[in-house]
Structures are given as structure tokens and as C-alpha cells.
Write an enzyme that holds these catalytic residues in place. Structure first.
Site, PDB file in Angstrom:
ATOM      1  N   ALA A  43      29.032  20.143 -11.852  1.00 24.93           N
ATOM      2  CA  ALA A  43      27.726  19.942 -11.211  1.00 24.93           C
ATOM      3  C   ALA A  43      27.088  21.299 -10.923  1.00 24.93           C
ATOM      4  CB  ALA A  43      27.900  19.155  -9.921  1.00 24.93           C
ATOM      5  N   LYS A  44      25.770  21.316 -10.908  1.00 19.05           N
ATOM      6  CA  LYS A  44      25.062  22.584 -10.678  1.00 19.05           C
ATOM      7  C   LYS A  44      24.731  22.686  -9.188  1.00 19.05           C
ATOM      8  CE  LYS A  44      21.535  25.386 -12.987  1.00 19.05           C
ATOM      9  NZ  LYS A  44      22.330  26.578 -13.294  1.00 19.05           N
TER      10      LYS A  44
END
Ligand code: PMP
Length: 299
Positions: free
Chosen positions: A152-153
Site C-alpha cells: 500500500a502507498k
């Protein structure tokens, strides 16, 4: 240092100088926010945003992983981005949506905090270097998949990239490369990585990497050009024995690698396959290849 006139914050277009947040904003302390990096390009038919849908999809995916509810739909954010580019009159540049836990509650657990969303844009030229990058392998490993949702960013995850970057001497190196906890190649501080060996492209499997949209683009281009491309675990020996190596990322686009830890690939110039992919990527993002126009959102 005002760069453009307006920034979008929580549904409103506010002046650059007024785009501020409270010092007790939760994410400022603990890093639980999510963001995206998107580029838009000048084409013969006006500005176009590259793979906007996939970037917004990933923003919502990342938010979900940290329990953050974005109080807008993808469509609303898309409309805001299109308007923001028009208002700021930029021909090309970078788009930074950010969703974060705001002001209202201290303590680690963010539940109960309000959620804020902002979108800024600015012009951004070459990210790494005009010339093939000189790289160093980091002593830091990429975030362990059992420590965080490393695909995930998430804002806080970037401390991993930051400590790795701070460890390189900018006179000697342009970028850092991280391996993972199993000693397999992972990625650069803000780019995925590909190697070329005997005409075949290889890139690390998901597990320790951000699953990049540029990475996906390269895999599609390879498939369409009948260049074999495989996701696999790559050792340091395989990396250094490659014929060509390049980075792929929204900011870095396709950035060839000249050397790693002083070992040069060929003569340190861009290899033929890297050049081909770099040229195709540059052309398609500027709307010059009909086949890939579906990836562009025109203004
Ligand atoms: N890895 C990291 C750690 C990144 O920050 C980025 C940039 N978002 C990438 C890879 C490349 O991802 P993308 O192609 O989606 O920009």
C-alpha cells in the site's frame, strides 16, 4: 515559494498560501495517511492524465489498509483533479492526492479522527537524472510484509525509502536499491526495477514491493511487443549479471541504470531494450500511440 495558484482541500479550491493544516494533525505525528503520485502530459489534444483510474483505485485500496475512509467517491476526486489542472493552467506536471487522519484526537489509534483529503499539482521534470543512474544497494531492507501492508502507498512507509536515500552520497549516486528480508531484489526508493538478461525482462514478484502502475505498463508493453517478461525472485548475483537494468515509476518514468555499487552494465549507456521501452513509454504518455490512448484521461 508559490508554485501554482490553487490547491484542492476537502472540497474547496484554496489559495496556495492558505493550504494549511493544524499542528496536531494525526498523520503528521504517526504517518497514517495515503497518497498517490500521478503524471499528466501535454498531448496534441491537450493535457492528459496517465492511468488516473488505476491511481485512484490504489489510493482507495491503500486507505482501506489503514482503516481510513475517504469521504469522496473516485468520481468526485477525478472531477477535482481535472478542474485543478484547468484552474492552475499547467500544461504538464505531477498530481499529488493525499488522504489523512486529521485534527481532533491524539494517541496512536486513529479511529475517531476526522479524515481530510487534499490534491496538489506542480510542474515536475526529470525525477532522477538525465543520464543513466548510478546506484547503490542499501544496507536497509524493504519493509517486511509482516510488519506493514507494504504493497500500500502509505505515508509512513516512506521512512524506509528516506533512510535508504539518506545513506547514499549524492555526489556518487543517483538512487538507492533495496533488497528484501529474503535477500531478493525489491525496488528503488520510489521506483520498481526491471532487469534484462538474454532478451528476457525480469522484475521482482509482489511480496515486498509497491505494485507500481508503471511496472504494470512495462509488462503490458513487453507482452504486446512479444518480449518475454517474468516476475521472479532476483538475487544480487542475477542483478549484477544483467545485460541491462532500469527503473520504472510515475515520477522516474523509465530510467535506465548505468551502474550498481560501481559495477557498470555494458558501457554504462542505455541498453537497446531499455531504450525501446523508454521511447514507447514517452510516446504513449504523450498520446502518440492510439493503442494506448485508453490509458489517458483527457481534460
Ligand atoms: N515503489 C515505490 C516505493 C514508489 O514510491 C513508487 C512510486 N509510486 C513506485 C514503486 C512506482 O509506482 P508507480 O509506477 O505506480 O508510480
Amino acid at each position: 515559494m508559490q508554485i501554482v495558484s490553487k490547491i484542492w482541500m476537502d472540497g474547496k479550491f484554496v489559495c496556495w498560501n492558505k493550504a494549511k493544516t493544524h499542528i496536531l494533525t494525526h498523520t503528521l505525528h504517526y504517518g497514517a495517511g495515503v497518497f498517490e503520485g500521478i503524471r499528466f502530459y501535454e498531448t496534441d489534444n491537450g493535457q492528459a492524465i496517465f492511468r488516473l483510474d488505476e491511481h485512484l483505485e490504489r489510493l482507495f485500496y491503500s486507505a482501506k489498509k489503514i482503516g481510513l475512509e475517504i469521504p469522496y467517491t473516485k468520481n468526485q476526486l477525478e472531477t477535482a483533479i481535472l478542474k485543478l489542472i484547468k484552474i492552475n493552467k499547467l500544461k504538464s506536471g505531477y498530481i499529488r492526492p493525499l488522504a489523512y487522519y486529521g485534527y481532533g484526537k491524539m494517541g496512536i489509534d486513529p479511529r475517531g479522527c476526522p479524515t481530510n483529503v487534499s490534491i496538489a499539482i506542480w510542474p515536475w521534470g526529470v525525477y532522477l537524472s538525465d543520464k543513466p543512474a548510478r546506484c547503490k544497494i542499501s544496507p536497509f531492507i524493504r519493509l517486511h510484509p509482516k510488519s506493514v501492508h507494504n504493497e500500500a502507498k502509505v505515508c509512513g512507509h516512506y521512512i524506509n525509502s528516506i533512510v535508504a536515500r539518506l545513506n547514499i552520497d549524492l555526489d556518487q549516486h543517483d538512487e538507492v536499491i533495496l533488497f528484501d528480508h529474503k535477500n531478493h531484489l525489491a525496488e528503488g526508493s520510489a521506483e520498481n526495477i526491471f532487469i534484462v538478461k538474454n532478451g528476457v525482462l525480469f522484475t521482482p514478484k509482489p511480496g515486498s514491493i509497491l505494485i507500481g502502475i508503471t511496472r504494470d505498463t512495462v509488462m503490458v508493453l513487453a507482452r504486446d511487443a512479444r518480449i518475454p517478461c517474468e516476475e521472479k525472485d532476483i538475487t544480487k548475483q542475477e542483478l549484477l549479471a544483467a545485460d541491462e537494468v532500469f527503473f520504472a515509476g510515475t515520477a522516474a518514468e523509465i530510467s535506465p541504470i548505468a551502474s550498481i555499487d560501481g559495477h557498470y552494465f555494458g558501457n554504462g549507456e542505455t541498453g537497446p531494450l531499455s531504450q525501446k521501452i523508454k521511447n514507447t513509454y514517452a510516446a504513449l504518455t504523450r498520446g502518440k500511440i492510439d493503442k494506448y490512448k485508453d490509458w489517458l484521461t483527457f481534460l
